[in-house]
Design a protein around this motif. Sequence first.
Motif, short mmCIF file in Angstrom:
data_model
loop_
_atom_site.label_atom_id
_atom_site.label_comp_id
_atom_site.label_asym_id
_atom_site.label_seq_id
_atom_site.Cartn_x
_atom_site.Cartn_y
_atom_site.Cartn_z
N PHE A 1 -8.45 -4.79 0.44
CA PHE A 1 -9.12 -4.72 -0.87
C PHE A 1 -10.62 -4.81 -0.69
N THR A 2 -11.35 -4.14 -1.58
CA THR A 2 -12.80 -4.23 -1.63
C THR A 2 -13.21 -4.31 -3.09
N GLY A 3 -14.47 -4.61 -3.32
CA GLY A 3 -14.95 -4.66 -4.71
C GLY A 3 -14.31 -5.79 -5.47
N ASP A 4 -13.88 -5.50 -6.68
CA ASP A 4 -13.21 -6.51 -7.50
C ASP A 4 -11.78 -6.69 -7.00
N PHE A 5 -11.52 -7.85 -6.43
CA PHE A 5 -10.18 -8.14 -5.92
C PHE A 5 -9.23 -8.36 -7.09
N PRO A 6 -7.93 -8.14 -6.90
CA PRO A 6 -6.97 -8.36 -7.98
C PRO A 6 -6.95 -9.83 -8.42
N THR B 1 -3.71 3.75 -5.73
CA THR B 1 -4.41 3.22 -4.55
C THR B 1 -4.41 1.70 -4.65
N LYS C 1 0.83 -1.20 0.00
CA LYS C 1 0.00 0.00 0.00
C LYS C 1 0.87 1.25 0.00
N SER D 1 -6.85 -0.14 -5.02
CA SER D 1 -7.80 -0.59 -6.05
C SER D 1 -7.16 -0.58 -7.44
N ASP D 2 -5.97 0.00 -7.58
CA ASP D 2 -5.25 -0.02 -8.85
C ASP D 2 -4.46 -1.32 -9.06
N SER E 1 -4.24 4.69 -11.74
CA SER E 1 -5.28 5.53 -12.32
C SER E 1 -5.08 7.00 -11.95
#
Length: 134
Positions: free
Chosen positions: A99-104, A71, A62, A73-74, A130
């Motif tokens: 991580f949240t949402g779509d994990f790597p 971040t 991080k 999320s990138d 991003s």
Amino acid sequence: MSFRRVTSPLAPEPAAGMWSNCLVAGNIAYISGMTARSVANTEQVQGDNEYEQARLVFGKIKGLVEAAGGTMSDIAKLTIFVTRIANRDQVWKARQEFFTGDFPACSLVEVSSLAKPDIYLEIEGIAHLSGKPA
């Protein structure tokens, strides 16, 4: 294409001539394998189990990704090397804290050993930044 070396106080750089912890090419950050070696004394390993070590490692990642201007999320891809695959749920638990949402996308690989016997995991990553470069 030129590379930009990114550093973070959370992930001390190795001795000169060894490797870079994070190189950015264009908007892609390549993060070397991070372990739970202490920031203050790299000969010392922190964390008594995979969960504790993974939290420390994700914190280093991080710090590097943010220093590069991104971040968590990138992060698009992680490769996780573990010495005790039976304890992988501890790694997943720590990962959910970062991580949240779509994990790597992620690969988990069991290896016979890492740099020191008390290092249980090593994690490397690739991020598509991003944000604007730091």
